[in-house]
Design an enzyme around this catalytic site. Structure first.
Site, mmCIF file in Angstrom:
data_model
loop_
_atom_site.group_PDB
_atom_site.id
_atom_site.type_symbol
_atom_site.label_atom_id
_atom_site.label_comp_id
_atom_site.label_asym_id
_atom_site.label_seq_id
_atom_site.Cartn_x
_atom_site.Cartn_y
_atom_site.Cartn_z
ATOM 1 N N ASP A 117 -14.840 3.806 -32.638
ATOM 2 C CA ASP A 117 -14.969 5.242 -32.448
ATOM 3 C C ASP A 117 -14.133 6.066 -33.442
ATOM 4 O O ASP A 117 -14.629 7.039 -34.011
ATOM 5 C CB ASP A 117 -14.557 5.563 -31.002
ATOM 6 C CG ASP A 117 -15.033 6.925 -30.610
ATOM 7 O OD1 ASP A 117 -16.196 7.240 -30.879
ATOM 8 O OD2 ASP A 117 -14.211 7.698 -30.084
ATOM 9 N N ASP A 141 -14.605 -4.189 -27.500
ATOM 10 C CA ASP A 141 -14.647 -3.459 -26.226
ATOM 11 C C ASP A 141 -16.062 -3.072 -25.782
ATOM 12 O O ASP A 141 -16.260 -2.713 -24.614
ATOM 13 C CB ASP A 141 -13.810 -2.170 -26.322
ATOM 14 C CG ASP A 141 -12.387 -2.432 -26.790
ATOM 15 O OD1 ASP A 141 -11.846 -3.495 -26.468
ATOM 16 O OD2 ASP A 141 -11.824 -1.564 -27.497
ATOM 17 N N GLY A 184 -10.176 -4.013 -23.561
ATOM 18 C CA GLY A 184 -11.360 -3.187 -23.310
ATOM 19 C C GLY A 184 -11.103 -1.692 -23.366
ATOM 20 O O GLY A 184 -12.013 -0.904 -23.143
ATOM 21 N N ARG A 289 -9.497 -11.200 -29.870
ATOM 22 C CA ARG A 289 -9.982 -10.606 -31.121
ATOM 23 C C ARG A 289 -10.017 -11.590 -32.271
ATOM 24 O O ARG A 289 -10.570 -11.287 -33.335
ATOM 25 C CB ARG A 289 -9.079 -9.422 -31.509
ATOM 26 C CG ARG A 289 -9.388 -8.207 -30.735
ATOM 27 C CD ARG A 289 -8.985 -6.897 -31.305
ATOM 28 N NE ARG A 289 -8.038 -6.809 -32.363
ATOM 29 C CZ ARG A 289 -7.093 -5.871 -32.428
ATOM 30 N NH1 ARG A 289 -6.980 -4.993 -31.436
ATOM 31 N NH2 ARG A 289 -6.305 -5.795 -33.440
HETATM 32 O O1 F6P Z 1 -10.206 -1.734 -29.486
HETATM 33 C C1 F6P Z 1 -9.861 -3.079 -29.577
HETATM 34 C C2 F6P Z 1 -8.553 -3.365 -28.861
HETATM 35 O O2 F6P Z 1 -8.312 -4.741 -28.954
HETATM 36 C C3 F6P Z 1 -8.507 -2.890 -27.411
HETATM 37 O O3 F6P Z 1 -9.206 -3.721 -26.538
HETATM 38 C C4 F6P Z 1 -7.022 -2.838 -27.186
HETATM 39 O O4 F6P Z 1 -6.717 -1.905 -26.182
HETATM 40 C C5 F6P Z 1 -6.482 -2.389 -28.517
HETATM 41 O O5 F6P Z 1 -7.490 -2.669 -29.487
HETATM 42 C C6 F6P Z 1 -5.200 -3.059 -28.945
HETATM 43 O O6 F6P Z 1 -4.763 -2.470 -30.112
HETATM 44 P P1 F6P Z 1 -3.614 -3.062 -31.050
HETATM 45 O O7 F6P Z 1 -4.211 -4.201 -31.813
HETATM 46 O O8 F6P Z 1 -3.236 -1.936 -31.909
HETATM 47 O O9 F6P Z 1 -2.525 -3.531 -30.144
#
Ligand code: F6P
Length: 360
Positions: A117, A141, A184, A289
């Protein structure tokens, strides 16, 4: 004749399985159509810093199955509010003109943005300045409005499902309540899909404020039926009735500063205190991820990549490629950016039919 000769590509926001598969697909489609393709390193930051190199066939070979992104990414650098740090003091400046100039110098006349987004909003701001842009919806997500699937989601669900299979055996052996907290953001897609696939007894998602009494009722009814353990999947964005989401940290400089996390441990403590049943929480975190994309995500990423180049060849820009009814379509970014991509509540009906508790 193709309206563009030279295409730039970047990956923005958090990494996600399937990014490399999209890069490969876009690059191969460009080669096939006689277009040059330039890789912009480290997201929109690389556009400002002129980290732009031409991609060759050798660079995009052998990357289909690899997690992460060969281009690098960041979820901090917005060219329209770009952080400049001098003597430990950070100010934010509009560097969009510099970014466009960097593209012009290399005769790059259109951009493929692979992002969630936040990246979509930046892509749209560049489009409004006259840069032809096509976006590809990325995020584990699955929370982008207008598309039934973002690539990366299937891989994250499969990782969470694998974790649930493992937690099941330990829960059963120890007669415990095992809680899995999944990512998510503000949507419950990963929790819903992994919870159903992993046979969870309760699935708590941000779309429904959960009532602890409803969760306890489910645990008690399992006990009454001779089941000595229970499995709960909780989305990081889930929150109790009358309560708030649990914030893990605040990331300055990120378009979306709040990072959620911690609700699972709170829930475990509450259940243990009230019921006396030993309860443990596992936070799956960034494992969701990482790693290789599933075959589904590889195919979807490849379809999205070719569709993005098709859109450019058709001269249709300012759009995002999206999946609807198993067809790839194009949607104007202005109709998508900033809109929530939550789980529609009727999607829960099949879970309810098999007795899953959603906390309401
Ligand atoms: O948008 C992907 C995501 O993995 C979300 O699920 C999570 O809330 C966020 O990014 C975590 O972000 P970061 O990698 O900055 O900790």
């Amino acid at each position: 004749m193709a309206p563009y000769n030279s295409i730039g590509i970047l990956t923005g926001g958090g990494d996600c399985p399937g990014l490399n598969a999209v890069i490969r697909s876009v690059a191969r489609s460009c080669f096939k159509n006689g277009l040059k393709i330039w890789g912009i390193k480290n997201g929109f930051g690389g556009l400002v810093e002129n980290q732009i190199t031409e991609l060759t066939d050798a660079e995009i070979s052998g990357i289909l199955h690899r997690g992460g992104t060969i281009l690098g990414t960041t979820n901090r650098d917005n060219p329209f509010s770009y952080p400049i740090t001098i003597n430990d003091t950070t100010t934010y400046q509009d560097k969009s003109a510099q970014a466009l100039d960097n593209l012009r110098q290399k005769s790059i006349d259109a951009l493929v943005v692979i992002g969630g987004d936040g990246s979509l909003r930046i892509a749209y701001d560049f489009y409004k300045l006259g840069l032809p842009v096509v976006a590809v919806p990325k995020t584990i997500d699955n929370d982008i409005f207008g598309t039934e699937r973002t690539f990366g989601f299937d891989t994250a669900v499969s990782c969470a499902c694998d974790a649930l299979d493992r937690l099941h055996t330990t829960a059963e052996s120890h007669h415990r309540v095992m809680i899995l907290e999944v990512m998510g953001r503000y949507a419950g897609w990963i929790a819903l899909h992994s919870g159903i696939a992993g046979g969870a007894d309760c699935i708590l998602i941000p779309e429904i404020a959960y009532d602890i009494n409803s969760v306890l009722k489910k645990l008690n009814s399992r006990k009454a039926n001779g089941k000595q353990f229970s499995i709960i999947v909780v989305a990081e964005g889930a929150f109790p009735l009358g309560g708030n989401q649990t914030v893990a940290r605040v990331v300055e400089g990120s378009p979306e500063k709040i990072r959620l996390g911690g609700v699972g441990e709170k829930l475990a403590r509450e259940i243990e205190t009230i019921t006396g049943i030993e309860s443990r929480c596992t936070v799956l975190g960034h494992l969701q991820r990482g790693g290789s994309p599933t075959s589904f995500d590889r195919v979807l990423s490849t379809r999205y990549g070719t569709a993005a180049v098709d859109a450019l060849l058709a001269g249709q820009t300012g759009c995002m490629v999206a999946l609807q009814n198993n067809q790839i379509i194009r949607l104007p970014i202005e109709t998508i950016a900033g809109k929530p991509g939550n789980v529609p509540l009727h999607f829960l009906n099949f879970g309810r039919s098999i007795g899953v508790c959603f906390g309401d």
